[in-house]
Design a protein around this motif. Sequence first.
Motif, mmCIF file in Angstrom:
data_model
loop_
_atom_site.group_PDB
_atom_site.id
_atom_site.type_symbol
_atom_site.label_atom_id
_atom_site.label_comp_id
_atom_site.label_asym_id
_atom_site.label_seq_id
_atom_site.Cartn_x
_atom_site.Cartn_y
_atom_site.Cartn_z
ATOM 1 N N GLY A 64 1.064 -1.262 -0.035
ATOM 2 C CA GLY A 64 0.094 0.087 0.057
ATOM 3 C C GLY A 64 1.044 1.429 -0.059
ATOM 4 O O GLY A 64 1.819 1.166 -0.512
ATOM 5 N N GLU A 65 0.404 2.242 0.876
ATOM 6 C CA GLU A 65 1.192 3.589 0.659
ATOM 7 C C GLU A 65 0.716 4.423 1.986
ATOM 8 O O GLU A 65 -0.098 4.256 2.582
ATOM 9 C CB GLU A 65 0.675 4.364 -0.420
ATOM 10 C CG GLU A 65 1.503 5.776 -0.349
ATOM 11 C CD GLU A 65 1.116 6.691 -1.841
ATOM 12 O OE1 GLU A 65 1.838 6.363 -2.892
ATOM 13 O OE2 GLU A 65 -0.172 7.150 -1.897
ATOM 14 N N VAL A 66 1.937 4.871 2.665
ATOM 15 C CA VAL A 66 1.816 5.829 3.885
ATOM 16 C C VAL A 66 2.045 7.182 3.498
ATOM 17 O O VAL A 66 3.170 7.458 2.745
ATOM 18 C CB VAL A 66 2.568 5.119 4.892
ATOM 19 C CG1 VAL A 66 2.847 6.142 5.976
ATOM 20 C CG2 VAL A 66 2.161 3.788 5.521
ATOM 21 N N ASN A 108 3.759 12.956 7.245
ATOM 22 C CA ASN A 108 3.310 14.540 7.729
ATOM 23 C C ASN A 108 2.588 15.031 6.164
ATOM 24 O O ASN A 108 3.044 15.872 5.572
ATOM 25 C CB ASN A 108 4.810 15.222 7.787
ATOM 26 C CG ASN A 108 5.103 15.032 9.412
ATOM 27 O OD1 ASN A 108 4.313 14.577 10.044
ATOM 28 N ND2 ASN A 108 6.393 15.243 9.635
ATOM 29 N N PRO A 109 1.356 14.523 6.218
ATOM 30 C CA PRO A 109 0.600 15.117 5.274
ATOM 31 C C PRO A 109 0.593 16.620 5.206
ATOM 32 O O PRO A 109 0.113 17.031 3.799
ATOM 33 C CB PRO A 109 -0.845 14.321 5.349
ATOM 34 C CG PRO A 109 -0.837 13.955 6.740
ATOM 35 C CD PRO A 109 0.639 13.646 7.200
ATOM 36 N N GLN A 110 0.500 17.213 6.340
ATOM 37 C CA GLN A 110 0.296 18.724 6.234
ATOM 38 C C GLN A 110 1.324 19.521 5.964
ATOM 39 O O GLN A 110 1.429 20.634 5.828
ATOM 40 C CB GLN A 110 -0.336 19.171 7.721
ATOM 41 C CG GLN A 110 -1.626 18.376 7.866
ATOM 42 C CD GLN A 110 -2.670 18.785 7.011
ATOM 43 O OE1 GLN A 110 -3.050 19.916 6.520
ATOM 44 N NE2 GLN A 110 -3.561 17.828 6.515
ATOM 45 N N THR A 111 2.650 18.855 6.076
ATOM 46 C CA THR A 111 3.955 19.823 5.933
ATOM 47 C C THR A 111 4.710 18.926 4.735
ATOM 48 O O THR A 111 4.502 19.498 3.530
ATOM 49 C CB THR A 111 4.775 19.530 7.098
ATOM 50 O OG1 THR A 111 5.064 18.169 7.634
ATOM 51 C CG2 THR A 111 4.053 20.579 8.082
ATOM 52 N N GLU A 112 5.603 18.090 4.862
ATOM 53 C CA GLU A 112 6.509 17.412 3.719
ATOM 54 C C GLU A 112 5.440 16.565 2.809
ATOM 55 O O GLU A 112 5.734 16.648 1.630
ATOM 56 C CB GLU A 112 7.442 16.366 4.471
ATOM 57 C CG GLU A 112 8.694 17.090 5.152
ATOM 58 C CD GLU A 112 8.248 17.343 6.661
ATOM 59 O OE1 GLU A 112 9.048 17.566 7.614
ATOM 60 O OE2 GLU A 112 7.267 17.165 7.042
ATOM 61 N N ASN A 113 4.480 15.981 3.383
ATOM 62 C CA ASN A 113 3.613 15.283 2.372
ATOM 63 C C ASN A 113 4.386 14.412 1.564
ATOM 64 O O ASN A 113 4.129 14.428 0.480
ATOM 65 C CB ASN A 113 2.756 16.282 1.591
ATOM 66 C CG ASN A 113 1.565 15.460 1.086
ATOM 67 O OD1 ASN A 113 0.873 14.616 1.615
ATOM 68 N ND2 ASN A 113 1.315 15.923 -0.270
ATOM 69 N N ILE A 114 5.188 13.475 2.430
ATOM 70 C CA ILE A 114 5.798 12.408 1.439
ATOM 71 C C ILE A 114 5.158 11.115 1.366
ATOM 72 O O ILE A 114 4.796 10.434 2.497
ATOM 73 C CB ILE A 114 7.279 12.305 2.256
ATOM 74 C CG1 ILE A 114 7.997 13.465 2.255
ATOM 75 C CG2 ILE A 114 7.973 11.187 1.488
ATOM 76 C CD1 ILE A 114 9.548 13.455 3.131
ATOM 77 N N ARG A 115 5.071 10.697 0.157
ATOM 78 C CA ARG A 115 4.114 9.510 0.025
ATOM 79 C C ARG A 115 5.162 8.129 0.047
ATOM 80 O O ARG A 115 6.261 8.107 -0.783
ATOM 81 C CB ARG A 115 3.571 9.497 -1.246
ATOM 82 C CG ARG A 115 2.276 10.395 -1.144
ATOM 83 C CD ARG A 115 1.380 10.471 -2.497
ATOM 84 N NE ARG A 115 0.528 11.570 -2.579
ATOM 85 C CZ ARG A 115 -0.772 11.037 -1.815
ATOM 86 N NH1 ARG A 115 -0.867 9.599 -1.454
ATOM 87 N NH2 ARG A 115 -1.921 11.802 -1.743
ATOM 88 N N LEU A 116 5.172 7.295 0.774
ATOM 89 C CA LEU A 116 6.079 6.235 0.791
ATOM 90 C C LEU A 116 5.205 4.932 0.248
ATOM 91 O O LEU A 116 4.364 4.432 0.850
ATOM 92 C CB LEU A 116 6.436 5.902 2.172
ATOM 93 C CG LEU A 116 7.255 6.884 2.939
ATOM 94 C CD1 LEU A 116 7.309 6.721 4.313
ATOM 95 C CD2 LEU A 116 8.391 7.154 2.127
ATOM 96 N N PRO A 117 5.210 4.477 -0.934
ATOM 97 C CA PRO A 117 4.648 3.250 -1.565
ATOM 98 C C PRO A 117 5.282 2.140 -0.906
ATOM 99 O O PRO A 117 6.381 2.061 -0.173
ATOM 100 C CB PRO A 117 4.959 3.429 -2.937
ATOM 101 C CG PRO A 117 6.059 4.042 -3.151
ATOM 102 C CD PRO A 117 6.305 5.008 -1.979
ATOM 103 N N GLY A 118 4.837 0.713 -1.171
ATOM 104 C CA GLY A 118 5.516 -0.395 -0.744
ATOM 105 C C GLY A 118 6.814 -0.485 -1.288
ATOM 106 O O GLY A 118 7.262 -0.369 -2.565
ATOM 107 N N GLY A 119 7.762 -0.844 -0.345
ATOM 108 C CA GLY A 119 9.272 -0.949 -0.756
ATOM 109 C C GLY A 119 10.061 0.059 -0.565
ATOM 110 O O GLY A 119 11.288 0.150 -0.929
#
Length: 308
Positions: free
Chosen positions: A190-192, A195-206
């Motif tokens: 999936g994906e995490v 810090n969605p309100q600041t850096e907003n970095i998406r981390l997918p699987g792996g």
Amino acid sequence: MTEDPTLHDEALDWIIRQRDPAFDAWPEFAAWLGADPARAEVYQAMADADRDLPAMLPAAPRPQAVPARRVGRRAWLGGAVAASLVAAGSYSFLSLRPEPYEVATAAGQTRLLVLVDGTRIDMNGATRLRLDRNDERFVELVDGEAVFTVVHNEARPFEMRVGGATLLDVGTVFNVKRHKGATDVAVAEGEVIFNPQTENIRLPGGRWLRTVDKETRLVIGEIEPGVIGAWRTGRLVYPGTPLELVAQDLSRNLGMTIEAAPAVAGRRFRGVISFGRDRQGAVARLGPLLGVQVRGAGDRWLLTDEDG
């Protein structure tokens, strides 16, 4: 399949019992919930309806002075029923306030938590979580390590806090570790969102991320999804990790105090450490595997230089 007619009664009973601030039967509740998938579905629907009750009640009118008059029995009964409904709504509204509680494990101990929505949390040793009885989609990792297997709910993303950061998830599997001011997040599926309100970095699987308190730099890299959370099967996998961090992991998993001397703390280890119930045997194998001298006895050990 015919639904058990007692299921709603049982779910309602748990909801009422959990309103009591002194309620502490969470292990029994988790066991009841996990025994049948239908229970989680019915409980969730009733809990959501309970939360929505305050919004369904009309706003209380502003008080006005009215002349006194004789109240008939029928009117009195009607008023009593209305008052009871308002009271019930007010009680439900009050129950929406955060009711935090903590769950912890000792070093060397693991524990599985199953939340109301079916989300699973595998807690490693020396781990402390803070949860909210009124919000099953929130958890804070105070210290330690855990694997989160989150049930998908796009309308209500799962929120996790760790070390001042926020992780947002809608349905995935990820491992989070928090110790001595450092936070590591590794996503298996999936994906995490970090810090969605600041850096907003998406981390997918792996993908994995590491952040250290009071440092602005974030480290992001790739990781084999299959090794994430491998501690649950008695394996610790390292791609080139300082022995200081390896020692911390060993302490958490083996229930011992294992430290790396300054002379070897920065050395990097690449490989796999397997452990089981034989803790002493696992410690005895560390020396040749890590290229260090292992000194100590009982539950206290030191990784030091071979010539030290």
